[in-house]
Design an enzyme around this catalytic site. Structure first.
Site, PDB file in Angstrom:
ATOM      1  N   ASP A  46       0.835  -1.206   0.000  1.00 60.25           N
ATOM      2  CA  ASP A  46       0.000   0.000   0.000  1.00 60.25           C
ATOM      3  C   ASP A  46       0.869   1.255   0.000  1.00 60.25           C
ATOM      4  O   ASP A  46       0.342   2.375  -0.058  1.00 60.25           O
ATOM      5  CB  ASP A  46      -0.995  -0.004   1.167  1.00 60.25           C
ATOM      6  CG  ASP A  46      -0.316  -0.032   2.524  1.00 60.25           C
ATOM      7  OD1 ASP A  46       0.927  -0.121   2.582  1.00 60.25           O
ATOM      8  OD2 ASP A  46      -1.034   0.028   3.546  1.00 60.25           O
ATOM      9  N   SER A  47       2.203   1.080  -0.007  1.00 59.91           N
ATOM     10  CA  SER A  47       3.083   2.234  -0.227  1.00 59.91           C
ATOM     11  C   SER A  47       2.827   2.810  -1.625  1.00 59.91           C
ATOM     12  O   SER A  47       3.335   3.879  -1.953  1.00 59.91           O
ATOM     13  CB  SER A  47       4.557   1.849  -0.059  1.00 59.91           C
ATOM     14  OG  SER A  47       4.890   0.711  -0.820  1.00 59.91           O
ATOM     15  N   ASP A  85      -1.136  -6.481  -0.456  1.00 62.43           N
ATOM     16  CA  ASP A  85      -1.337  -5.786   0.824  1.00 62.43           C
ATOM     17  C   ASP A  85      -2.814  -5.490   1.067  1.00 62.43           C
ATOM     18  O   ASP A  85      -3.533  -5.096   0.140  1.00 62.43           O
ATOM     19  CB  ASP A  85      -0.585  -4.445   0.761  1.00 62.43           C
ATOM     20  CG  ASP A  85       0.199  -4.163   2.019  1.00 62.43           C
ATOM     21  OD1 ASP A  85       0.071  -4.927   2.993  1.00 62.43           O
ATOM     22  OD2 ASP A  85       0.969  -3.174   2.011  1.00 62.43           O
ATOM     23  N   LYS A 115      -1.110  -9.607   2.811  1.00 64.36           N
ATOM     24  CA  LYS A 115      -0.333  -9.124   3.967  1.00 64.36           C
ATOM     25  C   LYS A 115      -1.270  -8.287   4.827  1.00 64.36           C
ATOM     26  O   LYS A 115      -1.986  -7.428   4.315  1.00 64.36           O
ATOM     27  CB  LYS A 115       0.866  -8.296   3.527  1.00 64.36           C
ATOM     28  CG  LYS A 115       1.653  -7.716   4.716  1.00 64.36           C
ATOM     29  CD  LYS A 115       3.049  -7.272   4.345  1.00 64.36           C
ATOM     30  CE  LYS A 115       3.109  -5.922   3.675  1.00 64.36           C
ATOM     31  NZ  LYS A 115       2.571  -4.799   4.474  1.00 64.36           N
ATOM     32  N   GLU A 184       9.182  -4.512  10.407  1.00 66.09           N
ATOM     33  CA  GLU A 184       9.604  -3.238   9.817  1.00 66.09           C
ATOM     34  C   GLU A 184      10.044  -2.261  10.902  1.00 66.09           C
ATOM     35  O   GLU A 184       9.369  -2.111  11.934  1.00 66.09           O
ATOM     36  CB  GLU A 184       8.455  -2.615   9.004  1.00 66.09           C
ATOM     37  CG  GLU A 184       8.856  -1.254   8.417  1.00 66.09           C
ATOM     38  CD  GLU A 184       7.876  -0.668   7.399  1.00 66.09           C
ATOM     39  OE1 GLU A 184       6.874  -1.315   7.064  1.00 66.09           O
ATOM     40  OE2 GLU A 184       8.151   0.475   6.955  1.00 66.09           O
TER      41      GLU A 184
HETATM   42  O1  KIV Z   1       3.686  -1.146   1.382  1.00 63.61           O
HETATM   43  C1  KIV Z   1       4.848  -1.574   1.455  1.00 63.61           C
HETATM   44  O2  KIV Z   1       5.680  -1.407   0.536  1.00 63.61           O
HETATM   45  C2  KIV Z   1       5.203  -2.293   2.674  1.00 63.61           C
HETATM   46  C3  KIV Z   1       6.654  -2.583   2.901  1.00 63.61           C
HETATM   47  C4  KIV Z   1       7.341  -1.344   3.336  1.00 63.61           C
HETATM   48  C5  KIV Z   1       6.822  -3.714   3.841  1.00 63.61           C
HETATM   49  O3  KIV Z   1       4.353  -2.601   3.445  1.00 63.61           O
END
Ligand code: KIV
Length: 274
Positions: A46-47, A85, A115, A184
């Site tokens: 979700d980044s 995610d 995730k 993290e």
């Molecule tokens: O969203 C993402 O990229 C993440 C990673 C930083 C683990 O959750």
């Protein structure tokens, strides 16, 4: 050709010599490049809120956004294990909502597991999603979806009490049925202890060298981001390469140096001579 790793094979890396690598990416073309590499796993994180949508954080990313990006990554990387995610709010407050949204991400998105980010609060939802037959990767420590509660993107577990709580949470996530857990933003010693005490593999990002596996995010690892946190090693400097290439293109267009006959269709057409 690379063979997609499976959930049991990921679990079997615990206490083995194999350390898995995972990269967060968000689109078909990037996924194809990861698929052509030796990287074992992709996270559609979700980044993407910050990287693809220009949001200030991950809050605001929707299940629809996730499904859209996951679908295209899965298409681009048929030989790579893809983690999808669950975004902010996808399970807050309701077991039914958690299972429904995890099912959308897993079945519509077509990824290999979901995730689920969060501490003790996420444990009942993880348990329900696993019971629904969907493999779950946990995510504890610096959990960006809780950045408002944490006062920003802050390293977690910096006191003995806070580290004890992370260890306890990791064990609860494992007990809930997660097959893998992302650690993290925490001190290396805390991640080491969690890794030693769990039976499932740990995947670290900003959690030091003792995790079973490691992950980084596409624009960071390739040096596209102008700022990166301390834990990021840039394996390329694409920002400079891309901006230099674009500047050269603009200069050559401006001066008329591009395009030359080499880059033109030179068929002679009567009445239309150059
Ligand atoms: O969203 C993402 O990229 C993440 C990673 C930083 C683990 O959750």
């Amino acid at each position: 050709m690379k063979k997609k790793i499976t959930v049991p094979e990921i679990m079997a890396t615990k206490n083995s010599d194999k350390k898995l690598s995972m990269v967060t990416c968000y689109d078909y073309t990037s996924a194809g490049l990861v698929d052509a590499s030796n990287v074992d796993m992709i996270l559609v994180g979700d980044s993407l809120g910050m990287v693809m949508l220009g949001l200030p954080g991950t809050v605001g990313v929707t299940v629809d956004d996730m499904v859209y990006h996951i679908k295209h990554v899965v298409k681009g990387a048929p030989n790579t294990f893809v983690v999808g995610d669950m975004p902010f709010g996808a399970y807050n407050g309701s077991i039914e909502k958690a299972v429904e949204n995890a099912t959308r991400i897993f079945a519509e998105g077509g990824c290999d597991c979901v995730k689920m980010e969060g501490g003790m609060n996420a444990v009942p939802y993880i348990e329900a999603v696993v019971k629904a037959g969907i493999p779950v990767m946990g995510h504890i420590g610096l959990t960006p979806q809780a950045s408002a509660m944490m006062g920003g993107f802050k390293v977690q577990g910096k006191s003995t009490e806070a580290a004890d709580l992370l260890l306890e949470t990791a064990k609860a996530v494992e007990k809930a049925g997660a097959f893998l857990i992302n650690l993290e933003g925490m001190p290396s010693g805390v991640a080491k202890k969690i890794t030693e005490e769990l039976h499932i593999p740990t995947m670290g990002i900003g959690a030091g060298p003792h995790c079973d596996s490691q992950d980084l995010v596409w624009p960071d690892i390739l040096g596209i981001s102008d700022w990166v946190p301390k834990f990021v090693k840039k394996y390329a400097d694409l920002r400079t390469t891309v901006i230099d290439a674009l500047n050269t293109f603009a200069d050559e267009v401006n001066s008329g140096a591009f395009p030359t006959p080499e880059y033109s269709y030179n068929t002679k057409v009567e009445g239309y001579e150059e």
